[in-house]
Design an enzyme around this catalytic site. Sequence first.
Site, PDB file in Angstrom:
ATOM      1  N   GLN A   1      -4.884  -1.353  -7.575  1.00 20.96           N
ATOM      2  CA  GLN A   1      -5.620  -0.553  -6.601  1.00 20.96           C
ATOM      3  C   GLN A   1      -6.254   0.652  -7.285  1.00 20.96           C
ATOM      4  O   GLN A   1      -5.653   1.248  -8.180  1.00 20.96           O
ATOM      5  CB  GLN A   1      -4.698  -0.051  -5.487  1.00 20.96           C
TER       6      GLN A   1
ATOM      7  N   ASP B   1       0.817  -1.216   0.000  1.00 19.17           N
ATOM      8  CA  ASP B   1       0.000   0.000   0.000  1.00 19.17           C
ATOM      9  C   ASP B   1       0.852   1.268   0.000  1.00 19.17           C
ATOM     10  O   ASP B   1       0.334   2.353  -0.181  1.00 19.17           O
ATOM     11  CB  ASP B   1      -0.937  -0.012   1.218  1.00 19.17           C
TER      12      ASP B   1
ATOM     13  N   SER C   1      -7.694   5.156  -0.373  1.00 17.32           N
ATOM     14  CA  SER C   1      -7.795   3.909  -1.132  1.00 17.32           C
ATOM     15  C   SER C   1      -9.242   3.440  -1.145  1.00 17.32           C
ATOM     16  O   SER C   1      -9.939   3.524  -0.126  1.00 17.32           O
ATOM     17  CB  SER C   1      -6.907   2.831  -0.501  1.00 17.32           C
TER      18      SER C   1
END
Length: 291
Positions: A278, A204, A228
Site C-alpha cells: 500500500q 488496512d 490511503s
Amino acid sequence: MKEVVNDLLEVIRLEQLEQNLFRGASRNTRQRGIFGGLVAGQALMAAGRTVDAERPAHSLHAYFLRPGDYSVPIIYDVDRIRDGNSFATRRVTAIQHGRPIFCLEASFQVEEEGIEHQTDLPDVPMPDELEDDETLRERLVDKVPESVREAFMQPRPVEFRPVNPSNAFDTSPQAPVRRTWFRIPGDFEVDVATHRALLAYCSDYGLLGTAMLPHGVSFFQPNVMSASIDHAMWFHRPFKVNEWLLYDMDSPSASGARGFNRGSIYRADGVLVASVAQEGLIRVNPPSSPL
C-alpha cells in the site's frame, strides 16, 4: 466485541440490486471518512458474488479516489471483464453521490497444484503471550487529547495483540516495522469468499502508520494529513480470519509526501497466506499547538 463483530459480518454481506449491482452499508468509525478496509472488503465481496465459488480471489489491486461518506450507503458496480478457462477478472467501482470513490480490479483462479515456496514466519511471541490492544489503549486513554479520545477508544471488530506495542502519541523515531497478531473473534462459519473479503478489511489496519514510525507522527496529530492512495493484495493459501494471523509490516520508503508499506500475513502454524502492499499520502504541517 461480539456486537461489533456481528455488525461487521452483516455489513460485509451485500444487498444485490441487479445482476452486477450491489449495495453496502457504511459505518461511522470517527474517522474523516469511511474506513478504507471496509470499502476494499465490500468491493472484493461484490466481485466474488459474480464468480463461481470454485474460483477464489487470488489478487486485488485498488485505488482510493475520494473520501467516503458514512451517512449514505455505497453502490458497487461490477464489470465482468473476463471469464476464461482458469481465470476470471472483475472490475468494481464504488459509487456515492453519483461519483466513484474507489475502484478495484480482482482476479480469480480455479485451484491448481504447482511449485511452492514461502518466507518463514518471523521469530515472535505467540498471541497468548501478549496483551491485547484494547488493554493497551485503556492504559493510554488519560494521555489522549479529548478531541481524539472517542476515535482512539472506538470498539473494533478485530482483536489485535501487538508484538512490540507502540504509543501513538510518542514522538520519538522508531524503526518502520510493525508486527501484530490479529483475528476476528467468534465461532462464525463463512465461505472462502467472505474470509478473503474480511482479510482485505483487516489488512488496512496499521499498514499506513508503519511509514510514520521513523518520523514520530501519527493519525491522531492535528497537523498530520494522511489517506490511503492504493492497496494491493495477493492470497496465497487457505486461512480463517477467526483464527490467529500474524501481520508482519514494514515500510522501505517514504518520499514525495507518500509512504510505501508492505505486509506479509501468516497463520499461527507458520504458513504464509497473503501479501499486501500500500502507498498512502502523509503530509506533515508545522503543529499549530502542542498535543
